[in-house]
Motif scaffolding. Structure first.
Motif, PDB file in Angstrom:
ATOM      1  N   ASP A 187       0.800  -1.221   0.000  1.00  0.00           N
ATOM      2  CA  ASP A 187       0.000   0.000   0.000  1.00  0.00           C
ATOM      3  C   ASP A 187       0.831   1.268   0.000  1.00  0.00           C
ATOM      4  O   ASP A 187       0.303   2.364  -0.082  1.00  0.00           O
TER       5      ASP A 187
ATOM      6  N   GLU B  39      -7.400  -7.914  -4.774  1.00  0.00           N
ATOM      7  CA  GLU B  39      -8.051  -6.787  -4.068  1.00  0.00           C
ATOM      8  C   GLU B  39      -7.586  -5.443  -4.606  1.00  0.00           C
ATOM      9  O   GLU B  39      -8.308  -4.456  -4.544  1.00  0.00           O
ATOM     10  N   ARG B  40      -6.355  -5.425  -5.095  1.00  0.00           N
ATOM     11  CA  ARG B  40      -5.797  -4.173  -5.615  1.00  0.00           C
ATOM     12  C   ARG B  40      -5.924  -4.101  -7.130  1.00  0.00           C
ATOM     13  O   ARG B  40      -5.285  -3.267  -7.768  1.00  0.00           O
TER      14      ARG B  40
END
Ligand code: ADP
Ligand code: ADP
Ligand code: ZN
Length: 216
Positions: free
Chosen positions: A73, A102-103
């Protein structure tokens, strides 16, 4: 581009990740380096991990998955990264697939570095690094150009890892064959695995990896 370098301790993951990162402007993410930073900082996580690392065993999955999740992140990893030393278990590989999905992204390729056990032990026991900038060296295969002076930063201080002795290396190899080697089949099934001969000279291995990355 998101890559994984997969191979036993001493295979040359760190060396090759460092070269690739420079050449392709990727960020090198090493869970071993992250864990050693936590050990040096004396955090609770570091104290727990340090004892495990000294025995040559793997740190629990949730710990390393947490470190990687946090790291992904940070802004600098947006342009792509090379995972060096992660994942090391099937559970970590599955968690990585999840974190990337998810990203909105996915793993491009996994480079498997093949090196004989005898060579691994020789590489590990001869390994040292610059105390200031971390540049990696070897007693036989990669000495500084000027004796005792770091090529990259000019420092004259060097360090050896506590776990880089023959006894702990044997334990690390055992952990590799029991827990990490199954990842080869995992990534082969996904069609992402590319194997290179890690026994060749450092620059030839780098060439082979670049070739593997540039061919579909
Ligand atoms: P190597 O040179 O053996 O590949 P690393 O610097 O990658 O060494 O790892 C050093 C130690 O840190 C390992 O022996 C293990 O205890 C711990 N470690 C690093 N990465 C992981 C991981 N992904 N999962 C569990 N333990 C890890
Ligand atoms: P890993 O990160 O897989 O544990 P390193 O990149 O730290 O491995 O390499 C282990 C040691 O072997 C280092 O001292 C490094 O300088 C040396 N080394 C790396 N690649 C080669 C190679 N192709 N031939 C000879 N020595 C190498
Ligand atoms: Zn240096």
């Amino acid at each position: 581009m998101i890559l994984v370098l997969l191979g036993p301790p001493g295979a040359g993951k760190g060396t090759q990740a460092n070269l690739l990162a420079k050449k392709r402007s990727l960020v090198q993410l090493s869970t071993g380096d992250m864990l050693r930073a936590a050990v040096a900082a004396g955090t609770p996580l570091g104290r727990k991990a340090g004892a495990i690392m000294e025995r040559g065993e793997l740190v629990p999955d949730d710990v390393v998955i947490g470190l990687i999740a946090e790291r992904l992140d940070q802004k600098d990893s947006g342009g792509g990264y090379i995972l060096d030393g992660f994942p090391r278990t099937i559970a970590q590989a599955e968690a990585l697939d999840h974190l990337l999905a998810e990203r909105g992204t996915t793993l491009d390729k996994v480079i498997e570095m093949k090196v004989d056990d005898d060579a691994l032990v020789e590489r590990i026991t001869g390994r040292f690094a610059c105390a200031k900038c971390g540049e990696g060296y070897h007693d036989l295969y990669k000495l500084p150009k000027r004796a005792g002076v770091c090529d990259r930063c000019g420092s004259t201080e060097f360090v050896r890892r506590k776990d880089d002795n023959e006894e702990v290396v044997r334990a690390r190899l055992k952990a590799y064959y029991a827990q990490t080697e199954p990842l080869i089949g995992h990534y082969r099934k996904q069609g992402k695995l590319r194997a290179v001969d890690g026994m060749a000279d450092i620059n030839l291995v780098q060439k082979a990896i670049n070739q593997a990355l540039d061919t579909p």
